[in-house]
Write a protein that holds these residues in place. Sequence first.
Motif, PDB file in Angstrom:
ATOM      1  N   PRO A  79      50.656  44.646  46.563  1.00  0.00           N
ATOM      2  CA  PRO A  79      49.752  43.542  46.868  1.00  0.00           C
ATOM      3  C   PRO A  79      48.316  44.025  47.066  1.00  0.00           C
ATOM      4  CG  PRO A  79      50.982  44.164  48.836  1.00  0.00           C
ATOM      5  CD  PRO A  79      51.546  44.972  47.704  1.00  0.00           C
ATOM      6  N   LEU A  80      47.385  43.104  46.872  1.00  0.00           N
ATOM      7  CA  LEU A  80      45.971  43.407  47.123  1.00  0.00           C
ATOM      8  C   LEU A  80      45.671  43.268  48.608  1.00  0.00           C
ATOM      9  CD1 LEU A  80      44.500  41.283  44.218  1.00  0.00           C
ATOM     10  CD2 LEU A  80      44.201  43.767  44.437  1.00  0.00           C
ATOM     11  N   ASP A  81      44.740  44.078  49.072  1.00  0.00           N
ATOM     12  CA  ASP A  81      44.267  43.936  50.459  1.00  0.00           C
ATOM     13  C   ASP A  81      43.184  42.862  50.462  1.00  0.00           C
ATOM     14  OD1 ASP A  81      43.385  44.132  53.035  1.00  0.00           O
ATOM     15  OD2 ASP A  81      43.008  46.295  52.990  1.00  0.00           O
ATOM     16  N   THR A  82      43.620  41.618  50.378  1.00  0.00           N
ATOM     17  CA  THR A  82      42.650  40.535  50.226  1.00  0.00           C
ATOM     18  C   THR A  82      41.788  40.359  51.475  1.00  0.00           C
ATOM     19  OG1 THR A  82      44.414  38.999  50.797  1.00  0.00           O
ATOM     20  CG2 THR A  82      43.908  39.236  48.468  1.00  0.00           C
ATOM     21  N   ASP A  83      42.329  40.671  52.638  1.00  0.00           N
ATOM     22  CA  ASP A  83      41.519  40.543  53.861  1.00  0.00           C
ATOM     23  C   ASP A  83      40.260  41.390  53.754  1.00  0.00           C
ATOM     24  OD1 ASP A  83      43.353  38.855  54.920  1.00  0.00           O
ATOM     25  OD2 ASP A  83      44.272  40.317  56.272  1.00  0.00           O
ATOM     26  N   LEU A  84      40.449  42.623  53.320  1.00  0.00           N
ATOM     27  CA  LEU A  84      39.308  43.534  53.203  1.00  0.00           C
ATOM     28  C   LEU A  84      38.330  43.054  52.125  1.00  0.00           C
ATOM     29  CD1 LEU A  84      38.110  46.359  54.025  1.00  0.00           C
ATOM     30  CD2 LEU A  84      39.279  47.248  52.007  1.00  0.00           C
ATOM     31  N   ILE A  85      38.871  42.610  51.015  1.00  0.00           N
ATOM     32  CA  ILE A  85      38.024  42.136  49.904  1.00  0.00           C
ATOM     33  C   ILE A  85      37.194  40.938  50.363  1.00  0.00           C
ATOM     34  CG2 ILE A  85      38.063  41.053  47.612  1.00  0.00           C
ATOM     35  CD1 ILE A  85      40.690  42.655  47.080  1.00  0.00           C
ATOM     36  N   PHE A  86      37.870  39.973  50.978  1.00  0.00           N
ATOM     37  CA  PHE A  86      37.163  38.754  51.380  1.00  0.00           C
ATOM     38  C   PHE A  86      36.122  39.060  52.463  1.00  0.00           C
ATOM     39  CE2 PHE A  86      41.280  36.244  50.313  1.00  0.00           C
ATOM     40  CZ  PHE A  86      41.045  36.439  48.963  1.00  0.00           C
ATOM     41  N   GLU A  87      36.478  39.929  53.354  1.00  0.00           N
ATOM     42  CA  GLU A  87      35.543  40.273  54.432  1.00  0.00           C
ATOM     43  C   GLU A  87      34.249  40.849  53.849  1.00  0.00           C
ATOM     44  OE1 GLU A  87      35.321  43.386  58.199  1.00  0.00           O
ATOM     45  OE2 GLU A  87      37.222  43.115  57.156  1.00  0.00           O
ATOM     46  N   SER A  88      34.409  41.729  52.876  1.00  0.00           N
ATOM     47  CA  SER A  88      33.235  42.349  52.269  1.00  0.00           C
ATOM     48  C   SER A  88      32.403  41.325  51.497  1.00  0.00           C
ATOM     49  CB  SER A  88      33.686  43.490  51.338  1.00  0.00           C
ATOM     50  OG  SER A  88      32.564  44.052  50.699  1.00  0.00           O
ATOM     51  N   VAL A  89      33.095  40.491  50.719  1.00  0.00           N
ATOM     52  CA  VAL A  89      32.358  39.524  49.894  1.00  0.00           C
ATOM     53  C   VAL A  89      31.656  38.486  50.771  1.00  0.00           C
ATOM     54  CG1 VAL A  89      32.569  37.748  48.113  1.00  0.00           C
ATOM     55  CG2 VAL A  89      33.854  39.883  47.897  1.00  0.00           C
ATOM     56  N   ARG A  90      32.298  38.107  51.854  1.00  0.00           N
ATOM     57  CA  ARG A  90      31.651  37.135  52.753  1.00  0.00           C
ATOM     58  C   ARG A  90      30.375  37.714  53.345  1.00  0.00           C
ATOM     59  NH1 ARG A  90      37.434  35.632  54.797  1.00  0.00           N
ATOM     60  NH2 ARG A  90      37.870  33.861  53.443  1.00  0.00           N
ATOM     61  N   LYS A  91      30.379  39.025  53.497  1.00  0.00           N
ATOM     62  CA  LYS A  91      29.201  39.690  54.051  1.00  0.00           C
ATOM     63  C   LYS A  91      28.078  39.801  53.010  1.00  0.00           C
ATOM     64  CE  LYS A  91      29.233  44.191  54.575  1.00  0.00           C
ATOM     65  NZ  LYS A  91      29.675  45.515  55.028  1.00  0.00           N
ATOM     66  N   THR A  92      28.451  40.199  51.778  1.00  0.00           N
ATOM     67  CA  THR A  92      27.408  40.476  50.772  1.00  0.00           C
ATOM     68  C   THR A  92      27.060  39.255  49.932  1.00  0.00           C
ATOM     69  OG1 THR A  92      29.023  41.132  49.097  1.00  0.00           O
ATOM     70  CG2 THR A  92      28.198  42.874  50.573  1.00  0.00           C
ATOM     71  N   GLY A  93      28.028  38.374  49.711  1.00  0.00           N
ATOM     72  CA  GLY A  93      27.776  37.192  48.888  1.00  0.00           C
ATOM     73  C   GLY A  93      27.824  37.439  47.397  1.00  0.00           C
ATOM     74  N   ARG A  94      28.046  38.667  47.021  1.00  0.00           N
ATOM     75  CA  ARG A  94      28.128  38.982  45.590  1.00  0.00           C
ATOM     76  C   ARG A  94      29.287  39.948  45.359  1.00  0.00           C
ATOM     77  NH1 ARG A  94      22.704  38.159  46.450  1.00  0.00           N
ATOM     78  NH2 ARG A  94      21.739  36.785  44.895  1.00  0.00           N
ATOM     79  N   CYS A  95      29.890  39.858  44.157  1.00  0.00           N
ATOM     80  CA  CYS A  95      31.075  40.689  43.908  1.00  0.00           C
ATOM     81  C   CYS A  95      31.164  41.093  42.439  1.00  0.00           C
ATOM     82  CB  CYS A  95      32.338  39.915  44.317  1.00  0.00           C
ATOM     83  SG  CYS A  95      33.871  40.838  44.088  1.00  0.00           S
ATOM     84  N   VAL A  96      31.361  42.378  42.235  1.00  0.00           N
ATOM     85  CA  VAL A  96      31.626  42.919  40.897  1.00  0.00           C
ATOM     86  C   VAL A  96      32.949  43.685  40.973  1.00  0.00           C
ATOM     87  CG1 VAL A  96      30.895  44.649  39.201  1.00  0.00           C
ATOM     88  CG2 VAL A  96      29.200  43.089  40.221  1.00  0.00           C
ATOM     89  N   ALA A 138      40.356  39.688  36.778  1.00  0.00           N
ATOM     90  CA  ALA A 138      40.441  38.227  36.642  1.00  0.00           C
ATOM     91  C   ALA A 138      41.176  37.634  37.846  1.00  0.00           C
ATOM     92  CB  ALA A 138      41.152  37.869  35.345  1.00  0.00           C
ATOM     93  N   GLU A 139      42.244  38.284  38.254  1.00  0.00           N
ATOM     94  CA  GLU A 139      43.004  37.817  39.415  1.00  0.00           C
ATOM     95  C   GLU A 139      42.146  37.896  40.676  1.00  0.00           C
ATOM     96  OE1 GLU A 139      45.951  36.446  39.559  1.00  0.00           O
ATOM     97  OE2 GLU A 139      45.733  36.225  41.732  1.00  0.00           O
ATOM     98  N   ILE A 140      41.440  39.000  40.822  1.00  0.00           N
ATOM     99  CA  ILE A 140      40.595  39.167  42.011  1.00  0.00           C
ATOM    100  C   ILE A 140      39.484  38.128  42.018  1.00  0.00           C
ATOM    101  CG2 ILE A 140      38.973  40.731  43.151  1.00  0.00           C
ATOM    102  CD1 ILE A 140      40.768  43.067  42.134  1.00  0.00           C
ATOM    103  N   ALA A 141      38.881  37.901  40.846  1.00  0.00           N
ATOM    104  CA  ALA A 141      37.788  36.916  40.768  1.00  0.00           C
ATOM    105  C   ALA A 141      38.285  35.533  41.187  1.00  0.00           C
ATOM    106  CB  ALA A 141      37.225  36.880  39.350  1.00  0.00           C
ATOM    107  N   ALA A 142      39.491  35.183  40.735  1.00  0.00           N
ATOM    108  CA  ALA A 142      40.027  33.865  41.077  1.00  0.00           C
ATOM    109  C   ALA A 142      40.264  33.761  42.585  1.00  0.00           C
ATOM    110  CB  ALA A 142      41.341  33.642  40.313  1.00  0.00           C
ATOM    111  N   ARG A 143      40.806  34.819  43.149  1.00  0.00           N
ATOM    112  CA  ARG A 143      41.105  34.769  44.591  1.00  0.00           C
ATOM    113  C   ARG A 143      39.816  34.775  45.424  1.00  0.00           C
ATOM    114  NH1 ARG A 143      46.620  35.838  46.168  1.00  0.00           N
ATOM    115  NH2 ARG A 143      47.874  35.971  44.281  1.00  0.00           N
ATOM    116  N   VAL A 144      38.845  35.580  45.004  1.00  0.00           N
ATOM    117  CA  VAL A 144      37.578  35.626  45.736  1.00  0.00           C
ATOM    118  C   VAL A 144      36.885  34.268  45.652  1.00  0.00           C
ATOM    119  CG1 VAL A 144      35.250  36.606  45.709  1.00  0.00           C
ATOM    120  CG2 VAL A 144      37.249  38.117  45.559  1.00  0.00           C
TER     121      VAL A 144
END
Lengths: 324, 365
Positions: free
Chosen positions: A240-257, A270-276
């Motif tokens: 599984p993805l560590d989505t908590d960590l991913i979302f926490e970071s994106v919420r902070k920066t507002g941008r994601c690559v 593609a999966e990560i982009a959809a979830r983010v």
Amino acid sequence: MSTLTLAKALNDGLRAAMEDDPKVLIMGEDVGKLGGVFRVTDGLYKDFGDSRVIDTPLAESGIIGTAIGLALRGYRPVCEIQFDGFVFPAADQIITQLAKMPLRSLGKLRLPVVVRIPCGGGIGAVEHHSESPEAYFTHTAGLRVVACSNPADAYHMIQQAIRCEDPVIFFEPKRRYWDKAVVDKAAEALPMHRGVVARPGTDVTVLAYGPMVKTCLEAATAAAEEGRSLEVVDLRSLSPLDTDLIFESVRKTGRCVVAHEAPVNSGLGAEIAARVTEACFYNLEAPVLRAGGFSTPYPPSRLEDDYLPDLDRVLDAVDRTFAF
Amino acid sequence: MTVDASRGAEAPPELVQLLTPEGERVEHPAYDIDLSPEEIRALYRDLVLVRRVDMEAVALQRQGELGIWASLLGQEAAQIGSGRALTDADMAFPTYREHGVAWCRGVDPVNLLGLFRGVNHGGWDPADHNFHLYTIVIGSQTLHAVGYAMGIQRDGADAASIVYFGDGATSQGDVNEAFIWASVFNAPVVFFCQNNQWAISEPLEKQSKIPLYRRASGFGFPGVRVDGNDVFACLAVTRQALKNAREGQGPTLIEAFTYRMGAHTTSDDPTRYRVATELEAWKLKDPIERVKAYMFKSQIGDQDFFDAVDAEAADLGRDVRKRCLEMPDPAPLEIFEHVYVEPNAMLAEERDQYAAYLATFEGGE
């Protein structure tokens, strides 16, 4: 503390696992006397013998199929698939059998099998030796999929994968096998399915795993010189993805690559982009962008520098997230 | 389409047979078996009861209670003979048609129906019976059996594994890889191929130009063809092969020459590809009738015995039917159970979302 290459860290991790548990077996092509084509199993045959380090016939489905049987008998086989492009003959045993046994048995059977796959390009190899097949396996329920990016993680994660009661697909970044770093073997390891912020930053989240982590860290250094702060997250766990960590970071920066060597089409990005997008929609300043391989077969090696997303392609994607 | 109407009319010369279709005990130079009257009666009972379970399952499918069923009709002797050759310590890896072997391993017949009724993918604990789950993908389990046998080797245990597959499976890469593995590692495994002449609609000629048992020699281990409708011969040959495996003599390929008297599954229509005379020829070699004839002649069983077995079979059929109909449907959230042994956060989240979605219907609509 010792300074190890990633390959040697894996080797030490395998040795530690074999010493800890007599049920741990190594199997694969050339893993015995040769020590594997990348020498990841070097010396294990000499020290543990041919009943625990098994040079198999040259047939990948056979490797995984017999590993399943050994696991049913109580063993913990660690299978080496020699190169990423050779995993497909074993795909049926992995997807149809290995991934589904606990469910089919209503939880009565467990298959603690690790499938090690050297992955990715960048070593000037001939075709079928440079692929990134992770999305096939993250798409398969019942498998756990992880990727190490550095020697310390390699040492700890391979042991965690071996201890895991579920089958684990373990990707090793082959162009980083010879990278050295200090490994603290006594350190408490992060749980296998947790990601880590490899470099903190404030402007853009860059998600990577395996061989692309180093590329993205270099991109972050270059970006910093231009006054832009990249937060690089090493996913480590792909399923599984560590989505908590991913979302926490994106919420902070507002941008994601998201950066990976695999083709972007239907890739993990593609999966990560959809979830983010779903979880961080109101925090996003721009769409989630991907830097990855093209929708082509892996090219001849003289063209792989064009195919592989490098520092500049990562930074180009970062730049584009500021264009919205 | 070409059909060989004489298929099976003549017993192939290499065939190991201890009981003729007419119920005559015959000698074989390499194999013999000494069975007590009690053991023979037990084998007969097994044969009749598994045929009855199979018949009930076909009927349940016809009545819509099972989605599909793969009948073992005609293959009872191959399965009971080989199944009764196993010790408790041996491990069996079946296809989806090994209802007779399951019976020998003590698996409750009702538990076989779950897969075909669609309530689970396998309803028994393989470790309780040393009988693995049914495997649907053709030939995959041969590698599992060889790996398991390699584990037996490492444990130094007095056991062997046996793996069942059909004539069609011999074309699979996995089966050939399993032969290679078993050979080079000298694994204690018996490959039990029920050549029932048909892989759905494809006759054996589509799979092989030589008798299947002869394939073994190319892999470096012995192969033997046994009359698959002769329970005595199947027991004797399998017992010997298992003994050889346990004693470190490596694998054996047994080709049980038999016939699928029914359809491939209840979804199949064999009249589209094979002629009725072929079935008629094989009916004369029925695996149960020859034992009954032998028992009558040798006064091992009288009419009271046969009547009692028939009555037991009828009771078993009723019991299987009753308990099949009582099998509950799984609860929706069971979809998420057992996918992983260890917790999985992403799957747990999906489960919670679906549970919440389902909850919106409670008391509503």
